[in-house]
Design an enzyme around this catalytic site. Structure first.
Site, mmCIF file in Angstrom:
data_model
loop_
_atom_site.group_PDB
_atom_site.id
_atom_site.type_symbol
_atom_site.label_atom_id
_atom_site.label_comp_id
_atom_site.label_asym_id
_atom_site.label_seq_id
_atom_site.Cartn_x
_atom_site.Cartn_y
_atom_site.Cartn_z
ATOM 1 N N GLY A 177 -14.537 23.731 -26.190
ATOM 2 C CA GLY A 177 -13.698 24.622 -26.995
ATOM 3 C C GLY A 177 -14.420 25.897 -27.400
ATOM 4 N N ILE A 182 -21.339 19.475 -17.817
ATOM 5 C CA ILE A 182 -21.115 18.402 -16.832
ATOM 6 C C ILE A 182 -19.856 18.696 -16.014
ATOM 7 C CG2 ILE A 182 -22.384 16.552 -17.970
ATOM 8 C CD1 ILE A 182 -19.720 15.588 -19.161
ATOM 9 N N ASP A 241 -26.213 17.260 -17.235
ATOM 10 C CA ASP A 241 -26.042 16.591 -18.517
ATOM 11 C C ASP A 241 -27.184 17.030 -19.434
ATOM 12 O OD1 ASP A 241 -26.149 14.430 -20.486
ATOM 13 O OD2 ASP A 241 -24.764 13.394 -19.144
ATOM 14 N N GLY A 275 -21.864 18.421 -26.470
ATOM 15 C CA GLY A 275 -21.813 17.186 -27.257
ATOM 16 C C GLY A 275 -20.384 16.878 -27.644
ATOM 17 N N SER A 287 -17.286 16.643 -29.992
ATOM 18 C CA SER A 287 -16.909 17.573 -31.065
ATOM 19 C C SER A 287 -16.073 16.905 -32.151
ATOM 20 C CB SER A 287 -16.156 18.772 -30.478
ATOM 21 O OG SER A 287 -14.974 18.329 -29.866
ATOM 22 N N TYR A 292 -20.473 11.630 -36.376
ATOM 23 C CA TYR A 292 -20.573 12.997 -35.842
ATOM 24 C C TYR A 292 -21.389 13.885 -36.790
ATOM 25 C CZ TYR A 292 -18.823 17.739 -34.857
ATOM 26 O OH TYR A 292 -18.725 19.089 -34.609
ATOM 27 N N LYS A 347 -25.104 15.859 -36.489
ATOM 28 C CA LYS A 347 -25.401 17.264 -36.799
ATOM 29 C C LYS A 347 -26.621 17.365 -37.727
ATOM 30 C CE LYS A 347 -22.132 19.040 -34.339
ATOM 31 N NZ LYS A 347 -22.489 19.681 -33.052
HETATM 32 C C1 15L Z 1 -15.985 20.411 -36.320
HETATM 33 O O1 15L Z 1 -17.200 20.292 -36.411
HETATM 34 C C2 15L Z 1 -15.263 19.934 -35.126
HETATM 35 O O2 15L Z 1 -16.027 20.026 -33.942
HETATM 36 C C3 15L Z 1 -13.947 20.632 -34.912
HETATM 37 O O3 15L Z 1 -13.205 19.855 -34.000
HETATM 38 C C4 15L Z 1 -13.159 20.848 -36.222
HETATM 39 O O4 15L Z 1 -12.658 19.638 -36.640
HETATM 40 C C5 15L Z 1 -14.045 21.479 -37.282
HETATM 41 O O5 15L Z 1 -15.266 20.822 -37.416
HETATM 42 C C6 15L Z 1 -13.373 21.565 -38.652
HETATM 43 O O6 15L Z 1 -13.916 21.064 -39.631
HETATM 44 O O7 15L Z 1 -12.297 22.150 -38.701
#
Ligand code: 15L
Length: 290
Positions: free
Chosen positions: A19, A40, A58, A80, A82, A144, A148
């Site tokens: 994205g 990839i 990768d 990675g 998302s 997730y 980070k």
């Molecule tokens: C993120 O880190 C996500 O990758 C993205 O999909 C959104 O959800 C974004 O945060 C967000 O908080 O809007």
């Protein structure tokens, strides 16, 4: 690796077909710059006047990353998952993959690395506490988000131990346009995202930084100070979309109740549970990640 040109400055984008990568690519193309797109999946072919190389690999493949980063000025690491995923997938791709990217950058001669962190590294901070500051202590809202936080720690390690310039950007919501009222605060417009990346690229020696990646939204909760110190000058404001989004949601959301009471919004919902993640992982083709 396919080669097309020999310009002066090489900028690598990992996760180039994802994205944020797809939004950044056309905005970072310019004369005198080669974009090396790592993914990839096969990236779309070069547009008119775009100097592009593609690397199908990768991010966990250290040798492939080391080769891809040779001669690069900057690596923008976006690859990675998302969204929330199973712990083992986050660990393998988002955590280990980021370690491999940093190690590859070190071996390849030390291009600066921009790590796409996220507001979900601090998602459980209550919004009512106001701006959590540039260096808000981690309060991840998901696996997730933990990934980070780990990436930020790795970026710090590679700066302190090896002197690599590493810039972590806690991105709000980088989308073509804000699509809900939360994004009136969290939106990072694609053009502002590119401005922020250009600021990192142009900076003489960024060292280690941890900054918010957000547009100059009227309703934003986060500081722009750290990013501005890098030279970022945002020009967009989600407020232009406020009337339409507020009407669609029937007015301003209640900031004291879920999902709006925490920085991470819907990511703080306990319904993001393990069973659903297992089901999603089972439906996904192996190594097909966004
Ligand atoms: C993120 O880190 C996500 O990758 C993205 O999909 C959104 O959800 C974004 O945060 C967000 O908080 O809007």
């Amino acid at each position: 690796m396919t080669r097309t040109a020999d310009p002066l400055q090489t900028v690598v984008i990992t996760g180039a077909t994802g994205g944020v990568g797809s939004l950044l690519r056309p905005r970072l193309a310019r004369p005198g710059r080669l974009l090396r797109l790592v993914d990839i999946a096969e990236p779309p072919s070069a547009a008119e006047g775009e100097a592009v190389e593609t690397v199908r690999a990768d991010v966990t493949d250290l040798d492939a990353m080391t080769a891809a980063f040779r001669g690069a000025h900057t690596v923008i690491h976006l690859a990675g998952f998302s969204l929330e995923e199973r712990w083992e997938d986050i660990l393998e791709v988002n955590v280990h993959g980021t370690r491999q990217v940093l190690e590859a950058a070190r071996r390849a001669g030390g291009p600066r690395v921009v790590f796409a962190s996220s507001n979900h590294a601090v998602g459980f901070h209550p919004r009512g506490d106001g701006d959590p500051g540039e260096y808000a202590f981690p309060r991840p809202d998901t696996h997730y988000g933990v990934g980070k936080v780990a990436g930020e720690a790795l970026a710090r390690l590679y700066h302190d131990r090896y002197g690599l310039d590493t810039v972590c950007v806690r991105i709000g919501s980088c989308q073509p346009r804000p699509t809900d009222t939360r994004m009136l605060a969290t939106w990072l417009s694609p053009d502002d995202c590119a401005r922020l990346m250009e600021a990192v690229i142009a900076h003489p020696a960024p060292g280690f930084r941890l900054v918010w990646g957000v547009s100059d939204n009227t309703r934003r909760w986060w500081s722009l100070e750290g990013a501005r110190e890098l030279g970022y000058e945002p020009r967009d404001d989600a407020e232009a979309h406020a009337a339409e989004l507020l009407a669609a949601e029937g007015g301003a959301p209640d900031p004291t109740g879920p999902p709006h009471d925490r920085v991470g919004g819907p990511f703080c919902d306990p319904a993001l549970d393990t069973d659903r993640l297992e089901e999603r992982a089972a439906r996904r083709a192996p190594r097909n990640r966004g």
